[in-house]
Scaffold this motif. Structure first.
Motif: not given
Length: 360
Positions: A232-243
């Motif tokens: 794989h190319a990358f791994e997701v470490v977070g989901v940020i809600d800009l609101a």
């Protein structure tokens, strides 16, 4: 029946200021992803397209939908109308069926279009089954604006959903079926349809992946989600809600970056379990940015991810989750020497002036 999508390849995530993924990598990734989408389109009837407005045909957008068209194209296809959710498992969608939209499905119908009302003889009795490119033109002319209307003008063209079209298939066409279904799909980079749960209008359309998702790699360019044990190319470490930080108008990219530098660093450290893990595994932390088109239709979420650049030409191939042992291009990462004691200094951007000596 043959589904096709309006898959819009999405930009490679923008880097943070200190842990840098170069712009040439981003541009090359975009170009190769676009080429890959076109190749996939020809092979599997998934073609990317835009929002060209053409001459409109009569469409059904109310509860009064089309009449069932018989078994040739399938009962579910023949009776599907606005708001129905469809799923299938065979490549040609011959086992298409309606399901509750709360369940996993592959297509949400926005409208149906009766091609028999098209002027001229192109779609008349005995006409030839249209090819991939013609169906893609019909999708762009009729399905794209219909989807936008279906969502009350709140379709995110850069979000995770794409405009799709299902035609009746060659057998249905030969039997006289001329109605197509326009709708929404969740298409991967390679054209693979990913599951949708819930109605699109009721969810954030931001193109984000769940924390822990690994995004595959093809010729140094990100592709579709895979198990982290695979390349794989990358791994997701977070989901940020800009609101949470910007409840009003859209923040500039600079303001997004200032907030996300801290938010993504915190998310990454929490995911990896230590602030030293990223450095020891020689990985890079980066994130997405939202633009005005996405912000205006309500998209607010971005991903924080970790990967590794290769000589400005793309991403390295990683095997294994960064939470454990990993290989980068087939080799175990070698941690850099520990930072010298004294004041902490950031890693300079490429081309920046040398940092002053520690005692300066």
């Amino acid at each position: 029946m043959e589904p096709m999508s309006d898959d819009q390849p999405q930009p490679t995530p923008q880097p943070e200021r200190r842990r840098h993924v170069s712009a040439p990598v981003t541009r090359r990734a975009l170009a190769l992803v676009a080429i890959g989408a076109v190749i996939a389109a020809i092979a599997t009837i998934f073609v990317s397209g835009g929002f060209d407005r053409g001459e409109k045909l009569p469409v059904h957008t109310s509860g009064v939908g089309p009449q069932p068209t018989g078994a040739v194209a399938g009962e579910a296809f023949g009776s599907a109308t606005t708001g129905d959710c469809l799923t299938w498992s065979s490549a040609d969608a011959s086992d298409l069926e309606k399901v509750d939209c709360a369940q996993a499905h592959q297509f949400e119908v926005a409208t149906d279009v009766d091609l028999s009302l098209y002027p001229g003889v192109e779609f008349g009795p005995g006409s030839k089954f249209p090819g991939v490119l013609r169906f893609s033109e019909l999708r762009d002319e009729h399905c794209a604006p219909a989807v936008n209307n279906y969502l009350d003008g709140r379709f995110d063209p850069k979000g995770k959903f794409s405009v799709g079209l299902i035609n009746p298939g060659e057998a249905g066409w030969a039997a006289g079926e001329r109605t197509i279904r326009c709708g929404l799909q969740f298409s991967g980079v390679t054209g693979t349809l990913l599951p949708i749960e819930g109605r699109v209008a009721e969810q954030d359309q931001s193109k984000v992946w769940n924390v822990g998702t690994c995004i595959g790699i093809n010729q140094n360019v990100p592709s579709d989600p895979v198990d982290c044990a695979q390349s794989h190319a990358f791994e997701v470490v977070g989901v940020i809600d800009l609101a949470s930080r910007f409840p009003g108008g859209m923040p500039s990219v600079e303001d997004q970056d200032k907030f996300l530098e801290g938010a993504c660093t915190e998310a990454g450290n929490g995911y990896l379990g230590s602030p030293d893990t990223l450095r020891d595994k020689t990985l890079t932390l980066f994130w997405d940015n939202l633009d005005l088109d996405s912000w205006l239709v309500g998209s607010r979420k971005i991903n924080c991810s970790i990967g590794k650049e290769v000589d400005g030409s793309g991403f390295a191939t990683i095997v294994g989750s960064a939470k454990g042992a990993i290989l980068i291009n087939g080799q175990a990462p070698v941690p850099p020497p520990p930072a010298p004691e004294g004041r902490s200094v950031p890693t300079p951007l490429p081309g920046a002036a040398p940092l002053p000596p520690a005692g300066g």
